[in-house]
Structures are given as C-alpha cells and as structure tokens.
Design a protein around this motif. Structure first.
Motif, PDB file in Angstrom:
ATOM      1  N   LEU A 105       0.837  -1.194   0.000  1.00 62.82           N
ATOM      2  CA  LEU A 105       0.000   0.000   0.000  1.00 62.82           C
ATOM      3  C   LEU A 105       0.873   1.246   0.000  1.00 62.82           C
ATOM      4  O   LEU A 105       1.937   1.271   0.630  1.00 62.82           O
ATOM      5  CB  LEU A 105      -0.908   0.009   1.233  1.00 62.82           C
ATOM      6  CG  LEU A 105      -1.825  -1.207   1.419  1.00 62.82           C
ATOM      7  CD1 LEU A 105      -2.558  -1.114   2.755  1.00 62.82           C
ATOM      8  CD2 LEU A 105      -2.814  -1.319   0.276  1.00 62.82           C
ATOM      9  N   THR A 106       0.418   2.277  -0.710  1.00 64.38           N
ATOM     10  CA  THR A 106       1.168   3.529  -0.757  1.00 64.38           C
ATOM     11  C   THR A 106       1.032   4.258   0.570  1.00 64.38           C
ATOM     12  O   THR A 106      -0.081   4.486   1.056  1.00 64.38           O
ATOM     13  CB  THR A 106       0.649   4.428  -1.888  1.00 64.38           C
ATOM     14  OG1 THR A 106       0.716   3.713  -3.111  1.00 64.38           O
ATOM     15  CG2 THR A 106       1.506   5.692  -1.994  1.00 64.38           C
ATOM     16  N   SER A 107       2.161   4.632   1.147  1.00 62.29           N
ATOM     17  CA  SER A 107       2.136   5.255   2.466  1.00 62.29           C
ATOM     18  C   SER A 107       1.864   6.754   2.365  1.00 62.29           C
ATOM     19  O   SER A 107       1.987   7.370   1.311  1.00 62.29           O
ATOM     20  CB  SER A 107       3.457   5.005   3.194  1.00 62.29           C
ATOM     21  OG  SER A 107       4.536   5.559   2.462  1.00 62.29           O
ATOM     22  N   ILE A 108       1.476   7.326   3.516  1.00 64.85           N
ATOM     23  CA  ILE A 108       1.190   8.755   3.638  1.00 64.85           C
ATOM     24  C   ILE A 108       2.394   9.415   4.285  1.00 64.85           C
ATOM     25  O   ILE A 108       2.842   9.000   5.360  1.00 64.85           O
ATOM     26  CB  ILE A 108      -0.062   8.989   4.499  1.00 64.85           C
ATOM     27  CG1 ILE A 108      -1.273   8.241   3.927  1.00 64.85           C
ATOM     28  CG2 ILE A 108      -0.357  10.478   4.645  1.00 64.85           C
ATOM     29  CD1 ILE A 108      -2.456   8.168   4.879  1.00 64.85           C
ATOM     30  N   LYS A 109       2.932  10.462   3.642  1.00 61.79           N
ATOM     31  CA  LYS A 109       4.055  11.212   4.204  1.00 61.79           C
ATOM     32  C   LYS A 109       3.481  12.381   4.999  1.00 61.79           C
ATOM     33  O   LYS A 109       2.733  13.208   4.462  1.00 61.79           O
ATOM     34  CB  LYS A 109       4.965  11.717   3.096  1.00 61.79           C
ATOM     35  CG  LYS A 109       6.245  12.387   3.597  1.00 61.79           C
ATOM     36  CD  LYS A 109       7.073  12.935   2.440  1.00 61.79           C
ATOM     37  CE  LYS A 109       7.556  11.818   1.522  1.00 61.79           C
ATOM     38  NZ  LYS A 109       8.435  12.355   0.452  1.00 61.79           N
ATOM     39  N   LEU A 110       3.802  12.449   6.282  1.00 57.31           N
ATOM     40  CA  LEU A 110       3.251  13.514   7.117  1.00 57.31           C
ATOM     41  C   LEU A 110       4.266  14.624   7.317  1.00 57.31           C
ATOM     42  O   LEU A 110       5.413  14.517   6.898  1.00 57.31           O
ATOM     43  CB  LEU A 110       2.769  12.973   8.463  1.00 57.31           C
ATOM     44  CG  LEU A 110       3.699  12.102   9.324  1.00 57.31           C
ATOM     45  CD1 LEU A 110       4.878  12.865   9.865  1.00 57.31           C
ATOM     46  CD2 LEU A 110       2.907  11.511  10.490  1.00 57.31           C
ATOM     47  N   SER A 111       3.832  15.713   7.952  1.00 57.35           N
ATOM     48  CA  SER A 111       4.730  16.810   8.284  1.00 57.35           C
ATOM     49  C   SER A 111       5.328  16.545   9.657  1.00 57.35           C
ATOM     50  O   SER A 111       4.596  16.281  10.612  1.00 57.35           O
ATOM     51  CB  SER A 111       3.978  18.134   8.291  1.00 57.35           C
ATOM     52  OG  SER A 111       4.826  19.194   8.637  1.00 57.35           O
ATOM     53  N   ASN A 112       6.657  16.602   9.746  1.00 57.27           N
ATOM     54  CA  ASN A 112       7.328  16.208  10.973  1.00 57.27           C
ATOM     55  C   ASN A 112       6.893  17.047  12.172  1.00 57.27           C
ATOM     56  O   ASN A 112       6.949  18.274  12.148  1.00 57.27           O
ATOM     57  CB  ASN A 112       8.843  16.330  10.786  1.00 57.27           C
ATOM     58  CG  ASN A 112       9.601  15.711  11.937  1.00 57.27           C
ATOM     59  OD1 ASN A 112       9.251  14.620  12.361  1.00 57.27           O
ATOM     60  ND2 ASN A 112      10.613  16.399  12.426  1.00 57.27           N
ATOM     61  N   GLY A 113       6.426  16.366  13.234  1.00 56.98           N
ATOM     62  CA  GLY A 113       6.091  17.029  14.485  1.00 56.98           C
ATOM     63  C   GLY A 113       4.776  17.768  14.500  1.00 56.98           C
ATOM     64  O   GLY A 113       4.413  18.363  15.518  1.00 56.98           O
ATOM     65  N   ALA A 114       4.026  17.751  13.399  1.00 57.82           N
ATOM     66  CA  ALA A 114       2.749  18.463  13.348  1.00 57.82           C
ATOM     67  C   ALA A 114       1.614  17.570  13.831  1.00 57.82           C
ATOM     68  O   ALA A 114       1.667  16.348  13.700  1.00 57.82           O
ATOM     69  CB  ALA A 114       2.461  18.939  11.930  1.00 57.82           C
ATOM     70  N   GLU A 115       0.584  18.201  14.366  1.00 61.76           N
ATOM     71  CA  GLU A 115      -0.583  17.462  14.852  1.00 61.76           C
ATOM     72  C   GLU A 115      -1.454  17.004  13.685  1.00 61.76           C
ATOM     73  O   GLU A 115      -1.710  17.761  12.744  1.00 61.76           O
ATOM     74  CB  GLU A 115      -1.398  18.371  15.773  1.00 61.76           C
ATOM     75  CG  GLU A 115      -2.663  17.740  16.309  1.00 61.76           C
ATOM     76  CD  GLU A 115      -3.459  18.707  17.163  1.00 61.76           C
ATOM     77  OE1 GLU A 115      -3.422  18.562  18.402  1.00 61.76           O
ATOM     78  OE2 GLU A 115      -4.106  19.627  16.589  1.00 61.76           O
ATOM     79  N   ASN A 116      -1.896  15.762  13.740  1.00 62.15           N
ATOM     80  CA  ASN A 116      -2.829  15.202  12.768  1.00 62.15           C
ATOM     81  C   ASN A 116      -4.110  14.818  13.495  1.00 62.15           C
ATOM     82  O   ASN A 116      -4.066  14.316  14.617  1.00 62.15           O
ATOM     83  CB  ASN A 116      -2.229  13.961  12.100  1.00 62.15           C
ATOM     84  CG  ASN A 116      -0.874  14.245  11.478  1.00 62.15           C
ATOM     85  OD1 ASN A 116      -0.773  14.777  10.397  1.00 62.15           O
ATOM     86  ND2 ASN A 116       0.192  13.893  12.197  1.00 62.15           N
ATOM     87  N   ILE A 117      -5.256  15.042  12.848  1.00 63.63           N
ATOM     88  CA  ILE A 117      -6.549  14.770  13.471  1.00 63.63           C
ATOM     89  C   ILE A 117      -7.314  13.782  12.601  1.00 63.63           C
ATOM     90  O   ILE A 117      -7.612  14.058  11.439  1.00 63.63           O
ATOM     91  CB  ILE A 117      -7.374  16.064  13.634  1.00 63.63           C
ATOM     92  CG1 ILE A 117      -6.586  17.094  14.436  1.00 63.63           C
ATOM     93  CG2 ILE A 117      -8.703  15.761  14.314  1.00 63.63           C
ATOM     94  CD1 ILE A 117      -7.236  18.464  14.478  1.00 63.63           C
ATOM     95  N   PHE A 118      -7.600  12.613  13.162  1.00 63.37           N
ATOM     96  CA  PHE A 118      -8.383  11.590  12.459  1.00 63.37           C
ATOM     97  C   PHE A 118      -9.830  11.652  12.929  1.00 63.37           C
ATOM     98  O   PHE A 118     -10.088  11.695  14.133  1.00 63.37           O
ATOM     99  CB  PHE A 118      -7.817  10.193  12.724  1.00 63.37           C
ATOM    100  CG  PHE A 118      -8.585   9.099  12.029  1.00 63.37           C
ATOM    101  CD1 PHE A 118      -8.248   8.708  10.745  1.00 63.37           C
ATOM    102  CD2 PHE A 118      -9.666   8.475  12.642  1.00 63.37           C
ATOM    103  CE1 PHE A 118      -8.965   7.707  10.094  1.00 63.37           C
ATOM    104  CE2 PHE A 118     -10.387   7.486  12.002  1.00 63.37           C
ATOM    105  CZ  PHE A 118     -10.039   7.100  10.716  1.00 63.37           C
ATOM    106  N   THR A 119     -10.768  11.642  11.992  1.00 66.09           N
ATOM    107  CA  THR A 119     -12.199  11.607  12.310  1.00 66.09           C
ATOM    108  C   THR A 119     -12.821  10.394  11.640  1.00 66.09           C
ATOM    109  O   THR A 119     -12.658  10.187  10.428  1.00 66.09           O
ATOM    110  CB  THR A 119     -12.909  12.892  11.842  1.00 66.09           C
ATOM    111  OG1 THR A 119     -12.296  14.021  12.471  1.00 66.09           O
ATOM    112  CG2 THR A 119     -14.385  12.859  12.211  1.00 66.09           C
ATOM    113  N   ALA A 120     -13.516   9.586  12.422  1.00 61.64           N
ATOM    114  CA  ALA A 120     -14.110   8.345  11.927  1.00 61.64           C
ATOM    115  C   ALA A 120     -15.321   8.634  11.044  1.00 61.64           C
ATOM    116  O   ALA A 120     -15.921   9.718  11.121  1.00 61.64           O
ATOM    117  CB  ALA A 120     -14.529   7.476  13.105  1.00 61.64           C
ATOM    118  N   PRO A 121     -15.715   7.674  10.214  1.00 62.88           N
ATOM    119  CA  PRO A 121     -16.956   7.832   9.450  1.00 62.88           C
ATOM    120  C   PRO A 121     -18.148   7.998  10.391  1.00 62.88           C
ATOM    121  O   PRO A 121     -18.101   7.574  11.556  1.00 62.88           O
ATOM    122  CB  PRO A 121     -17.053   6.516   8.668  1.00 62.88           C
ATOM    123  CG  PRO A 121     -15.681   5.951   8.669  1.00 62.88           C
ATOM    124  CD  PRO A 121     -15.041   6.395   9.932  1.00 62.88           C
TER     125      PRO A 121
END
Length: 605
Positions: free
Chosen positions: A460-476
């Motif tokens: 699977l193709t991975s997701i590159k994130l921004s180092n040290g930044a907050e990410n917010i996941f919201t469920a369906p």
C-alpha cells in the motif's frame, strides 16, 4: 489476532439488581474520564487469550514465584485450590502488568506464610499497648537502631514485634511484608475474582496490605479478605477502579489496627475515581469502611455488619461522594462520617440519616441499585459477597467482555492522490472512501506520497506527514474508534534523533516514557508496527517526534456501547425466536430484570 474489546456503555441509569455473576465490569473501572467515556475492562479476556491453571506446590513450599511467572507470561491465570492453600512468603510486587485476569476455583486461598500466633498475642498484650495513644507523636530508636517519629502506639508495637522476632530468629526485624498483591502505577486493565486472601493478622507496624492498588482500571470482584496485616484493600494514587461483592473480616488472629480500606493519600494532587458496590464489612472491622481523601467515590449498596466499630464510611478532604442504598446493622457506629474542606456528599436511600453536603454528586455510568432493605439478603445469598462463584472457570469468566460478545472491525487507510484536498480552513486533508478524514493541523504543510509499504500480504502507498505536526483523524459517521495500528518507516538516513509517536489519542509519550514505542525502521518493506488503544471516540489526534515518517494506519472500530450490535442481532431473530438478550449479547430468560434487548429494541424490566 487479538482484538481490542468494548466495555458496556457508561450511561446514567439505575436498574434493578442482576444476579451475582451477571455483574459485568462496571463503575469507574469502565470509564476513562469523568464524562464516562467507555474503557474496555477486559482483563486480557480476548477470544484467543492464553491461559494457565496453577495448583499450590505444597509441602511448605512458597508459591510466589510460580504465580508471578504465570502473570508475566499468560493473559488469564486460574488458581486451583484442590491441592491446598497457596503460600505467599512476601507480598508480590507487580509492575508493567497489563490486560490480565486472575481467578480462583476450588476454594483457592492465598495465605501469607507469616502469621501472628497465640504466643505473639500474649506477648503483645503484656506490653499494655492498648492504652497508648494512636495520635500523639513521639520520636524514638528501635532495637535495630532505626530512629523514627510516629504515633506512640505504633512505635511501641514495632518495638515489641522486633523483640518477638529476635526471640525467634536472633535478629531484630519486622515481618512487615506479609501481604499478597501490590499493583504499581504501571498496572492497567487488571481483574481479580473469586479468591480468598488470608493475612497474618492485623498489627500496627506499617505493614503491607493484602492488596495495594496503585494501578489504573482495576476490578476486584467476589473476593474474601481476612486478617490483613495493614489494609485489606488500599487504594493509593491509583485511578479508575471498582470493587464489588467483596467480604472483609478479621478473626482472633488479628491484634490491632483492623483498618480495611484506605483510599487516597494523594495530598490533593489528584482525584481517585473509585466505586465500592455490593461489599460487606463484617466481624472485626474497626475503621476505613472505606476511608477516602482526594477521591471521587461511589458507595453503593454496601453492608456494614461490624457492630462495635469506631467509624464506618469516612469521607474526608477533597472528596466527592455519592452514597446510596447502603445498610448498616444495629450497633454499627458512625455509618457515614468524615471531616475536612472541599467535600461534596450526596446521600440517599441508606438506612441511616446523613445530611447532604455541597454540590450534588452524580456518576456517568450505568449501575444497578436496590433498596437498602434488600441488601442483606442479596449480599449473603447465593453468589453473594466473597469467593462464592464456584469452581467453573468458564462461568467465572463469562461476564467479562470477549470478541464473541462484542465485535470490532478494522479499516486500513493509505495514500491515494484522489483522497488529498484542502479543506475550508485551508488545511491539508485526506478524505477516504468510507468518509473518514485525516487533517494536518498546520496551515503551511501538506500530506504527501510515500513509498509502497508492506502491510501483511498487501503493498500500500504510504502517507508522508509533516514532521512534528498534529494530525486529526475523524471516523466515518456512526463509528467509534477503539484502537489504531501504525505501519511506518523513517524518511531520513540520519540516526541522531529518537523517533516515536509522541501523541496518540489522549496519551502523550516522551523518549523516556516507560511505555513509549521507539521507531527504528528506514525500510518500507519492513516497517515498524506499533499499536495503541484509544478511549472510544469518533476523533483522535496523533503526532510524531524525531524525523519525518511515512505511514499506513489500521483503525479499529466498534460500537462504543455494545448495544447497537446486540440490538441488530436480536432483531434478526424475530418475535417467535429467542429474542431476549442482556447488554453483553448473551441470551437470557424472558423474565430477566434490568435493561435487556427484546426483538432488537432496548427495554427496561
């Protein structure tokens, strides 16, 4: 594969009482915050949990080592009393123990090796210790050369016990480690059921408890506590714990200081969330039934059967207490007492009078309440207080959530160019086909495409994130997150930084945190795999520390209450089938009382 399981909903309700073993984990142990967010109180009781059954070694041998070894290796430990009592030489200190259940069958008794003899009692009585003050402080030197300051009675009791030990062993010492379990702050999701814990006899030498709880999410149910050296079940800077259907009492083996359940001693630094429900304090209990400071405590349908005591339930400083439906026998003194600032007490439905103090106290979880007039019959009947659940291990485990009762599902989230967008707030966002989203909460950064990653049998193709930044996941919509698994690799070749997920859900980690999971992989074909439990919620945050990562995430979902899935299943049965279920999804008789699922709908009987 083991799956994270779901506890019952934390709902504000009072329902008719169910039979003893129908009591699933309840109370503050099943919550992870004061709003009642559900915590999975499974005790490691997964569908594929590893189990071991132990018998006492016998012939005077100590059983401490075999029990501690089993706890370190297995999810469920069954202690079988058919070969006699288990002998515990020294209190078993448990650290970093998570997701475990210990149960007893065949009258399993854990007994301290040291105990007070009749000769010890006679010697102590000759010292006239009873007339000494338990409050006046003195400073003195003990026979072993130790200088200490403590109350007068404790000092001279310790001196007398040292002299007794010298007569027996030729050494001045204190036998003050005669307890069973000491759970430290790293213990979590830990269940103890259907065991008898037999101590050496109460004596005021700053000894240990039969159980000291300093852990998180601990449930002690249907246990018998006899003759504790210090406390029977003390709660010290622990949190989110529930004690149900336990029986506390003392025999002639005890000398002094029969103080059963002390809670708090946190110096105002924290509030302990504790539930005491359906317990009996019996013969010989003097104080601490329980005694609380720095606690948010629920005292429900307990039975105080200890005439001649000095103080019953004691609510001291910095406490919030809901006290309801409790029964104190004739001759019990000061059934509800206490003092200090910062107290709120709501008392209702007890067989004794007590004025409410401060703001109304409520709790956010579901529980069963009975009239105080029914307490004695219920707690002293079949499967009442103490180790009364019998000898069938499967039956004793039957009310702890398992995969068969409450299912969870998981979804993988990976990179696709079509998922990437900029939202109305100008933030980089990925919106997946099921409606789930990840937002990068930093306006000058964006998600990118990483390398193809090996995830099980898939690439699977991975997701590159921004180092040290907050990410917010919201469920369906309609789904609740209970766990997340990250597959990740580090995008930099340098090795001068420590790499780890520093925030996942409500947990924050540092490089030196005891439970931090350090990341090392720089190879997408062999990624690091790290797993985290999430307090059930529709949204959670995550952030990394170290170098930039690329990742694929597997999110575990489940209904936060466990009720919707049960209702849906029950609805398939139709009105002519077996359409009656409890909240665990187990078939029940049509006349079952409480909240049940009937033909796919929730009803109260």
């Amino acid at each position: 594969m083991k799956k994270t399981l779901l506890s019952l909903a934390c709902m504000l309700a009072s329902l008719p009482l169910l039979a003893g073993n129908n009591l699933a984990p309840m109370g503050w142990a099943t919550c992870s915050d004061e709003a009642g967010t559900a915590f999975t109180m499974s005790g490691g009781n997964f569908s594929d949990a590893s189990k071991i059954t132990l018998k006492a070694l016998g012939n005077g041998q100590n059983d401490d080592s075999q029990i501690k070894s089993a706890i370190s290796k297995y999810d469920i430990i069954i202690l079988d009393g058919s070969n006699g009592d288990f002998t515990i030489e020294r209190v078993m200190q448990l650290a970093s123990v998570k997701n475990k259940t210990i149960i007893g069958i065949n009258n399993a008794r854990l007994c301290t090796k040291f105990y007070l003899t009749e000769e010890d009692h006679a010697y102590l009585k000759k010292q006239n210790l009873e007339g000494l003050s338990s409050t006046a402080q003195i400073t003195g030197t003990l026979p072993d050369g130790t200088t200490l300051t403590c109350d007068e009675r404790a000092f001279y009791t310790k001196k007398a016990m040292m002299e007794l030990q010298y007569q027996k062993t030729g050494t001045y010492s204190l036998p003050n480690r005669a307890g069973i379990f000491e759970l430290d702050a790293s213990v979590s999701n830990f269940i103890i059921r259907n065991l008898s814990l037999i101590g050496p006899g109460a004596v005021d030498i700053d000894g240990v408890d039969l159980i000291t709880n300093m852990g998180q999410h601990v449930w002690v149910d249907h246990c018998t506590f006899v003759d504790s050296q210090d406390g029977a079940l003390d709660s010290k800077v622990c949190d989110w714990s529930t004690y149900t259907y336990n029986h506390f009492y003392y025999t002639s083996r005890s000398y002094s200081h029969a103080y059963t359940c002390g809670c708090g001693w946190a110096d105002g630094k924290m509030i302990l969330h504790l539930t005491f429900a359906y317990n009996e304090w019996g013969e010989g209990c003097v104080r601490r039934l329980p005694q609380c400071g720095d606690c948010y405590v629920h005292l429900l349908n307990n039975y105080h059967n200890c005439p001649g005591n000095s103080a019953g339930m004691t609510i001291n400083e910095n406490c919030k207490a809901l006290v309801e439906g409790n029964f104190a026998a004739n001759g019990v003194k000061n059934a509800l007492t206490g003092s200090g600032s910062g107290r709120s007490i709501t008392a209702r439905g007890n067989n004794f009078a007590h004025a409410n103090i401060g703001s109304e106290v409520t709790v956010p979880y579901q529980y069963n309440v009975m009239a105080n007039t029914d307490v004695v019959a219920n707690l002293t009947g079949a499967e009442g207080v103490g180790a009364t659940l019998g000898n069938d291990a499967d039956y004793i485990l039957s009310t702890i959530p398992t995969a068969e009762r409450q299912a969870a599902s998981a979804s993988l989230y990976f990179f696709d160019e079509s998922f990437l967008e900029t939202n109305a707030a100008g933030l980089s966002q990925m919106t997946f086909t099921d409606g789930a989203t990840i937002v990068l909460n930093k306006s000058d950064k964006a998600f990118g495409k990483g390398a193809s990653m090996a995830v099980g049998d898939e690439s699977l193709t991975s997701i590159k994130l921004s180092n040290g930044a907050e990410n917010i996941f919201t469920a369906p919509a309609g789904k609740t997150v209970t766990g997340v698994k990250f597959y990740s690799y580090i995008n930099k070749a340098e090795e001068d930084r420590v790499n780890f997920w520093s925030v996942v859900g409500d947990k924050t980690y540092t490089a030196t945190s005891e439970d931090v999971q350090i990341l090392n992989s720089r190879d997408a074909s062999d990624p690091d795999v790290t797993t985290y439990s999430i307090a059930p919620a529709s949204t959670f945050k995550f952030k990394n520390s170290g170098y930039q990562l690329s990742f694929v995430m597997e999110v575990t979902y489940g209904d936060a209450t466990g009720i919707s899935n049960v209702a849906a299943e029950a609805g398939k049965k139709g009105v002519n089938g077996n359409a009656y279920y409890n909240l665990l999804g187990q078939p029940v008789a049509p006349n079952t009382r409480g909240m049940i699922i009937y033909n796919g709908k929730k009803v109260i009987r």
